[in-house]
Write a protein that holds these residues in place. Sequence first.
Motif, mmCIF file in Angstrom:
data_model
loop_
_atom_site.group_PDB
_atom_site.id
_atom_site.type_symbol
_atom_site.label_atom_id
_atom_site.label_comp_id
_atom_site.label_asym_id
_atom_site.label_seq_id
_atom_site.Cartn_x
_atom_site.Cartn_y
_atom_site.Cartn_z
ATOM 1 N N PHE A 84 0.818 -1.213 0.000
ATOM 2 C CA PHE A 84 0.000 0.000 0.000
ATOM 3 C C PHE A 84 0.853 1.264 0.000
ATOM 4 N N PRO A 85 1.818 1.431 0.907
ATOM 5 C CA PRO A 85 2.644 2.655 0.864
ATOM 6 C C PRO A 85 3.456 2.777 -0.428
ATOM 7 N N VAL A 86 3.953 1.649 -0.926
ATOM 8 C CA VAL A 86 4.729 1.690 -2.166
ATOM 9 C C VAL A 86 3.833 2.115 -3.319
ATOM 10 N N ALA A 87 2.625 1.571 -3.384
ATOM 11 C CA ALA A 87 1.693 1.937 -4.455
ATOM 12 C C ALA A 87 1.293 3.410 -4.351
ATOM 13 N N MET A 88 1.035 3.906 -3.153
ATOM 14 C CA MET A 88 0.663 5.318 -2.983
ATOM 15 C C MET A 88 1.820 6.232 -3.393
ATOM 16 N N PHE A 89 3.029 5.859 -3.046
ATOM 17 C CA PHE A 89 4.194 6.643 -3.449
ATOM 18 C C PHE A 89 4.322 6.654 -4.964
ATOM 19 N N TRP A 90 4.139 5.516 -5.596
ATOM 20 C CA TRP A 90 4.242 5.434 -7.047
ATOM 21 C C TRP A 90 3.167 6.280 -7.716
ATOM 22 N N VAL A 91 1.919 6.188 -7.233
ATOM 23 C CA VAL A 91 0.819 6.954 -7.834
ATOM 24 C C VAL A 91 1.047 8.452 -7.635
ATOM 25 N N SER A 92 1.484 8.844 -6.452
ATOM 26 C CA SER A 92 1.656 10.273 -6.186
ATOM 27 C C SER A 92 2.791 10.882 -6.986
ATOM 28 N N ASN A 93 3.702 10.069 -7.494
ATOM 29 C CA ASN A 93 4.812 10.588 -8.290
ATOM 30 C C ASN A 93 4.561 10.514 -9.787
ATOM 31 N N GLN A 94 3.356 10.173 -10.195
ATOM 32 C CA GLN A 94 3.001 10.159 -11.610
ATOM 33 C C GLN A 94 2.501 11.547 -11.988
ATOM 34 N N ALA A 95 3.312 12.280 -12.715
ATOM 35 C CA ALA A 95 3.010 13.683 -13.026
ATOM 36 C C ALA A 95 1.734 13.839 -13.830
ATOM 37 N N GLU A 96 1.450 12.943 -14.745
ATOM 38 C CA GLU A 96 0.270 13.117 -15.600
ATOM 39 C C GLU A 96 -1.030 13.029 -14.803
ATOM 40 N N TYR A 97 -1.021 12.351 -13.661
ATOM 41 C CA TYR A 97 -2.235 12.258 -12.856
ATOM 42 C C TYR A 97 -2.562 13.584 -12.170
ATOM 43 N N PHE A 98 -1.533 14.311 -11.767
ATOM 44 C CA PHE A 98 -1.747 15.478 -10.930
ATOM 45 C C PHE A 98 -1.373 16.801 -11.583
ATOM 46 N N GLU A 117 -2.583 18.586 -14.110
ATOM 47 C CA GLU A 117 -3.697 19.506 -14.333
ATOM 48 C C GLU A 117 -4.210 20.071 -13.008
ATOM 49 N N TYR A 118 -4.333 19.222 -12.011
ATOM 50 C CA TYR A 118 -4.827 19.668 -10.703
ATOM 51 C C TYR A 118 -3.871 20.676 -10.075
ATOM 52 N N ILE A 119 -2.588 20.395 -10.140
ATOM 53 C CA ILE A 119 -1.604 21.270 -9.502
ATOM 54 C C ILE A 119 -1.528 22.609 -10.222
ATOM 55 N N VAL A 120 -1.536 22.610 -11.544
ATOM 56 C CA VAL A 120 -1.482 23.867 -12.293
ATOM 57 C C VAL A 120 -2.717 24.704 -11.999
ATOM 58 N N LYS A 121 -3.887 24.067 -11.967
ATOM 59 C CA LYS A 121 -5.126 24.786 -11.667
ATOM 60 C C LYS A 121 -5.082 25.373 -10.259
ATOM 61 N N ARG A 122 -4.629 24.591 -9.302
ATOM 62 C CA ARG A 122 -4.562 25.048 -7.911
ATOM 63 C C ARG A 122 -3.552 26.189 -7.764
ATOM 64 N N LYS A 123 -2.424 26.079 -8.443
ATOM 65 C CA LYS A 123 -1.401 27.127 -8.373
ATOM 66 C C LYS A 123 -1.950 28.439 -8.918
ATOM 67 N N ARG A 124 -2.717 28.372 -9.999
ATOM 68 C CA ARG A 124 -3.289 29.599 -10.563
ATOM 69 C C ARG A 124 -4.350 30.194 -9.651
ATOM 70 N N GLU A 125 -5.046 29.357 -8.868
ATOM 71 C CA GLU A 125 -6.005 29.879 -7.895
ATOM 72 C C GLU A 125 -5.287 30.598 -6.768
ATOM 73 N N ILE A 126 -4.208 30.000 -6.285
ATOM 74 C CA ILE A 126 -3.488 30.581 -5.152
ATOM 75 C C ILE A 126 -2.651 31.783 -5.582
ATOM 76 N N PHE A 127 -1.946 31.660 -6.686
ATOM 77 C CA PHE A 127 -1.090 32.730 -7.200
ATOM 78 C C PHE A 127 -1.585 33.137 -8.582
ATOM 79 N N PRO A 128 -2.601 34.001 -8.640
ATOM 80 C CA PRO A 128 -3.123 34.387 -9.962
ATOM 81 C C PRO A 128 -2.076 35.171 -10.754
ATOM 82 N N PRO A 129 -2.195 35.153 -12.081
ATOM 83 C CA PRO A 129 -1.252 35.925 -12.901
ATOM 84 C C PRO A 129 -1.298 37.410 -12.504
#
Length: 78
Positions: free
Chosen positions: A16-30, A32-44
Amino acid sequence: MGVKIEMFRMVLYLSFPVAMFWVSNQAEYFEEYIVKRKREIFPPDEGLHRKELEDFKERMRARKERRILKEMSVESEN
């Protein structure tokens, strides 16, 4: 039967921890979410907003300079 259950639990606890670490390090999964969140927190930057901040910083810098010069003149008079 007990050994099989313990082996299953051990595999689950280790995988379980190994799988969660592997999933969390897959850039394509996150990405879009991270870019969207970053733009909410730090708008242009908006030009007007940036100009207001620069003016405020300049006023604070000038105010601090005047205070320091006033303190220095008081000290030099003593």
